[in-house]
Design a protein around this motif. Sequence first.
Motif, PDB file in Angstrom:
ATOM      1  N   HIS A  69       0.836  -1.206   0.000  1.00  0.00           N
ATOM      2  CA  HIS A  69       0.000   0.000   0.000  1.00  0.00           C
ATOM      3  C   HIS A  69       0.872   1.257   0.000  1.00  0.00           C
ATOM      4  O   HIS A  69       0.586   2.220  -0.713  1.00  0.00           O
ATOM      5  CB  HIS A  69      -0.922  -0.001   1.223  1.00  0.00           C
ATOM      6  CG  HIS A  69      -1.691   1.254   1.392  1.00  0.00           C
ATOM      7  ND1 HIS A  69      -2.770   1.585   0.601  1.00  0.00           N
ATOM      8  CD2 HIS A  69      -1.530   2.288   2.247  1.00  0.00           C
ATOM      9  CE1 HIS A  69      -3.238   2.759   0.967  1.00  0.00           C
ATOM     10  NE2 HIS A  69      -2.505   3.207   1.961  1.00  0.00           N
ATOM     11  N   PHE A  70       1.939   1.233   0.767  1.00  0.00           N
ATOM     12  CA  PHE A  70       2.830   2.385   0.845  1.00  0.00           C
ATOM     13  C   PHE A  70       3.527   2.631  -0.488  1.00  0.00           C
ATOM     14  O   PHE A  70       3.568   3.756  -0.987  1.00  0.00           O
ATOM     15  CB  PHE A  70       3.852   2.173   1.956  1.00  0.00           C
ATOM     16  CG  PHE A  70       4.816   3.315   2.100  1.00  0.00           C
ATOM     17  CD1 PHE A  70       4.436   4.478   2.729  1.00  0.00           C
ATOM     18  CD2 PHE A  70       6.098   3.226   1.585  1.00  0.00           C
ATOM     19  CE1 PHE A  70       5.306   5.534   2.859  1.00  0.00           C
ATOM     20  CE2 PHE A  70       6.980   4.273   1.704  1.00  0.00           C
ATOM     21  CZ  PHE A  70       6.588   5.431   2.349  1.00  0.00           C
ATOM     22  N   PRO A  85      10.551   8.854   2.323  1.00  0.00           N
ATOM     23  CA  PRO A  85      11.622   8.054   2.942  1.00  0.00           C
ATOM     24  C   PRO A  85      11.424   7.875   4.451  1.00  0.00           C
ATOM     25  O   PRO A  85      11.739   6.821   4.997  1.00  0.00           O
ATOM     26  CB  PRO A  85      12.895   8.856   2.650  1.00  0.00           C
ATOM     27  CG  PRO A  85      12.573   9.650   1.437  1.00  0.00           C
ATOM     28  CD  PRO A  85      11.122   9.984   1.573  1.00  0.00           C
ATOM     29  N   ILE A  86      10.863   8.884   5.102  1.00  0.00           N
ATOM     30  CA  ILE A  86      10.604   8.768   6.543  1.00  0.00           C
ATOM     31  C   ILE A  86       9.545   7.706   6.788  1.00  0.00           C
ATOM     32  O   ILE A  86       9.666   6.883   7.695  1.00  0.00           O
ATOM     33  CB  ILE A  86      10.187  10.137   7.112  1.00  0.00           C
ATOM     34  CG1 ILE A  86      11.338  11.113   6.976  1.00  0.00           C
ATOM     35  CG2 ILE A  86       9.741  10.011   8.564  1.00  0.00           C
ATOM     36  CD1 ILE A  86      10.981  12.543   7.254  1.00  0.00           C
ATOM     37  N   ILE A  92       9.536  -0.010   7.844  1.00  0.00           N
ATOM     38  CA  ILE A  92      10.563  -1.047   7.991  1.00  0.00           C
ATOM     39  C   ILE A  92      10.827  -1.308   9.475  1.00  0.00           C
ATOM     40  O   ILE A  92      10.980  -2.450   9.899  1.00  0.00           O
ATOM     41  CB  ILE A  92      11.848  -0.658   7.235  1.00  0.00           C
ATOM     42  CG1 ILE A  92      11.596  -0.739   5.736  1.00  0.00           C
ATOM     43  CG2 ILE A  92      13.016  -1.557   7.628  1.00  0.00           C
ATOM     44  CD1 ILE A  92      12.711  -0.197   4.877  1.00  0.00           C
ATOM     45  N   GLY A  93      10.859  -0.247  10.259  1.00  0.00           N
ATOM     46  CA  GLY A  93      11.024  -0.407  11.708  1.00  0.00           C
ATOM     47  C   GLY A  93       9.897  -1.210  12.328  1.00  0.00           C
ATOM     48  O   GLY A  93      10.127  -2.073  13.180  1.00  0.00           O
ATOM     49  N   VAL A  99       8.927  -9.843  12.082  1.00  0.00           N
ATOM     50  CA  VAL A  99      10.086 -10.630  11.636  1.00  0.00           C
ATOM     51  C   VAL A  99      10.814 -11.219  12.848  1.00  0.00           C
ATOM     52  O   VAL A  99      11.148 -12.411  12.864  1.00  0.00           O
ATOM     53  CB  VAL A  99      11.041  -9.768  10.782  1.00  0.00           C
ATOM     54  CG1 VAL A  99      12.357 -10.482  10.539  1.00  0.00           C
ATOM     55  CG2 VAL A  99      10.388  -9.399   9.466  1.00  0.00           C
ATOM     56  N   ALA A 100      11.031 -10.414  13.859  1.00  0.00           N
ATOM     57  CA  ALA A 100      11.723 -10.893  15.062  1.00  0.00           C
ATOM     58  C   ALA A 100      10.898 -11.961  15.780  1.00  0.00           C
ATOM     59  O   ALA A 100      11.449 -12.963  16.258  1.00  0.00           O
ATOM     60  CB  ALA A 100      12.016  -9.723  15.998  1.00  0.00           C
ATOM     61  N   ALA A 101       9.593 -11.769  15.846  1.00  0.00           N
ATOM     62  CA  ALA A 101       8.742 -12.750  16.521  1.00  0.00           C
ATOM     63  C   ALA A 101       8.756 -14.086  15.777  1.00  0.00           C
ATOM     64  O   ALA A 101       8.900 -15.142  16.397  1.00  0.00           O
ATOM     65  CB  ALA A 101       7.320 -12.219  16.627  1.00  0.00           C
TER      66      ALA A 101
END
Length: 113
Positions: A69-70, A85-86, A92-93, A99-101
Amino acid sequence: MVAAGTGLLLLCLVTGADVAPDAAREVFDSPILIPSFLLLAVLAGLAGWQAPRMGFLYGPLAAAPFLVHFVVGVIRNRGDQGLWPIGLIYLIGLTVLPVAAALTTSLIARTRH
């Protein structure tokens, strides 16, 4: 996973605040954006536990609707605002959470089998 991400994306779009009368609603203005990614992290973690061989792939898969969507919004507006870009860094943050989970639970599940 994609269906859950799409549903949460639509919910974020509906709950996003109106910034300007002629502007479209933004995902980033939604008060449930971070809770949505936390829920996606839980779902990705459960998927990583159930199918540990796929590992961290469930994380990006869960966040894919938000990222698509972005990107479509940036392409459609040709980056007119200049702040994309922000937004990309922010998404991504947030994608790091599922991803970590998924990676953590899949690694734990691999050692137990």
